[in-house]
Motif scaffolding. Structure first.
Motif, PDB file in Angstrom:
ATOM      1  N   ASN A  49      -9.003  -3.561   9.214  1.00  0.00           N
ATOM      2  CA  ASN A  49     -10.320  -4.142   8.919  1.00  0.00           C
ATOM      3  C   ASN A  49     -10.214  -5.196   7.813  1.00  0.00           C
ATOM      4  O   ASN A  49     -10.852  -6.255   7.899  1.00  0.00           O
ATOM      5  CB  ASN A  49     -11.304  -3.046   8.505  1.00  0.00           C
ATOM      6  N   LEU A  50      -9.427  -4.906   6.805  1.00  0.00           N
ATOM      7  CA  LEU A  50      -9.245  -5.863   5.715  1.00  0.00           C
ATOM      8  C   LEU A  50      -8.516  -7.115   6.210  1.00  0.00           C
ATOM      9  O   LEU A  50      -8.882  -8.233   5.845  1.00  0.00           O
ATOM     10  CB  LEU A  50      -8.454  -5.193   4.579  1.00  0.00           C
TER      11      LEU A  50
ATOM     12  N   HIS B 131       0.838  -1.197   0.000  1.00  0.00           N
ATOM     13  CA  HIS B 131       0.000   0.000   0.000  1.00  0.00           C
ATOM     14  C   HIS B 131       0.870   1.244   0.000  1.00  0.00           C
ATOM     15  O   HIS B 131       2.085   1.165   0.222  1.00  0.00           O
ATOM     16  CB  HIS B 131      -0.928  -0.005   1.220  1.00  0.00           C
ATOM     17  N   GLU B 132       0.227   2.394  -0.232  1.00  0.00           N
ATOM     18  CA  GLU B 132       0.958   3.653  -0.197  1.00  0.00           C
ATOM     19  C   GLU B 132       1.497   3.885   1.213  1.00  0.00           C
ATOM     20  O   GLU B 132       0.907   3.434   2.191  1.00  0.00           O
ATOM     21  CB  GLU B 132       0.040   4.811  -0.594  1.00  0.00           C
ATOM     22  N   PRO B 133       2.611   4.601   1.332  1.00  0.00           N
ATOM     23  CA  PRO B 133       3.230   4.774   2.647  1.00  0.00           C
ATOM     24  C   PRO B 133       2.388   5.565   3.644  1.00  0.00           C
ATOM     25  O   PRO B 133       2.517   5.385   4.843  1.00  0.00           O
ATOM     26  CB  PRO B 133       4.541   5.506   2.344  1.00  0.00           C
ATOM     27  N   HIS B 134       1.488   6.418   3.166  1.00  0.00           N
ATOM     28  CA  HIS B 134       0.710   7.261   4.093  1.00  0.00           C
ATOM     29  C   HIS B 134      -0.496   6.542   4.699  1.00  0.00           C
ATOM     30  O   HIS B 134      -1.140   7.065   5.592  1.00  0.00           O
ATOM     31  CB  HIS B 134       0.247   8.534   3.373  1.00  0.00           C
ATOM     32  N   LEU B 135      -0.813   5.357   4.255  1.00  0.00           N
ATOM     33  CA  LEU B 135      -2.002   4.645   4.715  1.00  0.00           C
ATOM     34  C   LEU B 135      -1.767   4.079   6.114  1.00  0.00           C
ATOM     35  O   LEU B 135      -0.872   3.253   6.311  1.00  0.00           O
ATOM     36  CB  LEU B 135      -2.319   3.520   3.729  1.00  0.00           C
ATOM     37  N   PRO B 136      -2.546   4.521   7.108  1.00  0.00           N
ATOM     38  CA  PRO B 136      -2.323   4.032   8.480  1.00  0.00           C
ATOM     39  C   PRO B 136      -2.772   2.575   8.635  1.00  0.00           C
ATOM     40  O   PRO B 136      -3.652   2.096   7.926  1.00  0.00           O
ATOM     41  CB  PRO B 136      -3.176   4.960   9.336  1.00  0.00           C
ATOM     42  N   ARG B 137      -2.178   1.916   9.595  1.00  0.00           N
ATOM     43  CA  ARG B 137      -2.512   0.521   9.843  1.00  0.00           C
ATOM     44  C   ARG B 137      -3.932   0.397  10.401  1.00  0.00           C
ATOM     45  O   ARG B 137      -4.664  -0.521  10.024  1.00  0.00           O
ATOM     46  CB  ARG B 137      -1.493  -0.069  10.817  1.00  0.00           C
ATOM     47  N   GLN B 138      -4.278   1.254  11.303  1.00  0.00           N
ATOM     48  CA  GLN B 138      -5.636   1.243  11.865  1.00  0.00           C
ATOM     49  C   GLN B 138      -6.615   1.739  10.807  1.00  0.00           C
ATOM     50  O   GLN B 138      -6.323   2.657  10.062  1.00  0.00           O
ATOM     51  CB  GLN B 138      -5.708   2.125  13.119  1.00  0.00           C
TER      52      GLN B 138
ATOM     53  N   LEU C 254       0.551  -7.246   7.551  1.00  0.00           N
ATOM     54  CA  LEU C 254       0.681  -5.798   7.583  1.00  0.00           C
ATOM     55  C   LEU C 254       2.023  -5.458   8.205  1.00  0.00           C
ATOM     56  O   LEU C 254       2.351  -5.974   9.284  1.00  0.00           O
ATOM     57  CB  LEU C 254      -0.444  -5.165   8.411  1.00  0.00           C
ATOM     58  N   LEU C 255       2.769  -4.616   7.554  1.00  0.00           N
ATOM     59  CA  LEU C 255       4.076  -4.229   8.074  1.00  0.00           C
ATOM     60  C   LEU C 255       4.001  -2.877   8.762  1.00  0.00           C
ATOM     61  O   LEU C 255       3.406  -1.939   8.237  1.00  0.00           O
ATOM     62  CB  LEU C 255       5.115  -4.156   6.955  1.00  0.00           C
ATOM     63  N   ALA C 256       4.585  -2.815   9.941  1.00  0.00           N
ATOM     64  CA  ALA C 256       4.646  -1.537  10.654  1.00  0.00           C
ATOM     65  C   ALA C 256       5.713  -0.676  10.010  1.00  0.00           C
ATOM     66  O   ALA C 256       6.715  -1.164   9.527  1.00  0.00           O
ATOM     67  CB  ALA C 256       4.964  -1.783  12.130  1.00  0.00           C
TER      68      ALA C 256
END
Length: 185
Positions: free
Chosen positions: A167-168, A155-162, A182-184
């Motif tokens: 949800n996905l 995903h794009e770097p600005h997309l937060p994990r929460q 999901l990578l932190a």
């Protein structure tokens, strides 16, 4: 016995040995006028002096679902994201040029075979308003067509994990048994 007689005798003996083995006499033995004749040293050509070229290392296949089509622009998008992770020090991301990025449709007829053949899979997650619905549908198709059971979330770097990503991840696990990594940052 003179030096010339001794050299001539050695040449005859060497020629006899070659004839018995089936070899021909080397040209310098036949053409040489005498034991003191000067012969040019044999110098290998430039091609023989170049180091051997090693073939390039094979690229690691990365199968990516969730993108609209297998276009160079889509592959560059994935490659750029891998490059960003590599710049952050993620050793697994390697150099983006080391990846053989392949865009796969989630309903591809050969999806089950591809998921058995290739270990590395990723899901491209967009960040627009309809992203959750589209990605849920992609994960559902993967499940219905015996696709991979584990995917890396790209995903794009600005997309937060929460939010969208979490949800996905939960929906993929709960409804389809698919692990979304999901990578932190």
């Amino acid at each position: 016995m003179s030096a010339q007689d001794q050299a001539a005798g050695l040449r005859k003996w060497a020629d006899l040995q070659r004839q018995q083995r089936g070899d021909e006499a080397p040209p310098e033995a036949v053409d040489a006028p005498g034991p003191m004749a000067y012969q040019e040293p044999i110098v290998p050509g430039a091609a023989a002096m170049t180091p051997p070229v090693t073939p390039p290392a094979p690229k690691t296949p990365l199968m990516v679902v969730g993108l609209p089509a297998d276009e160079p622009a889509q592959v560059r998008k994935v490659s750029a994201r891998l490059g960003q992770w590599a710049a952050l020090g993620r050793a697994w991301a390697k150099d983006p040029a080391d990846w053989d990025i392949r865009i796969v449709m989630p309903d591809a007829p050969a999806l089950a075979e591809l998921s058995q053949t290739h270990r590395r899979w990723a899901l491209w997650v967009s960040s627009d308003a309809e992203a959750f619905g589209r990605m849920y549908h992609v994960v559902k198709q993967l499940h219905q067509h015996n696709g991979p059971q584990r995917l890396l979330a790209l995903h794009e770097p600005h997309l937060p994990r929460q939010g969208l990503l979490e949800n996905l991840r939960q929906a993929a696990d709960r409804y389809f048994g698919i692990e979304l990594l999901l990578l932190a940052r």
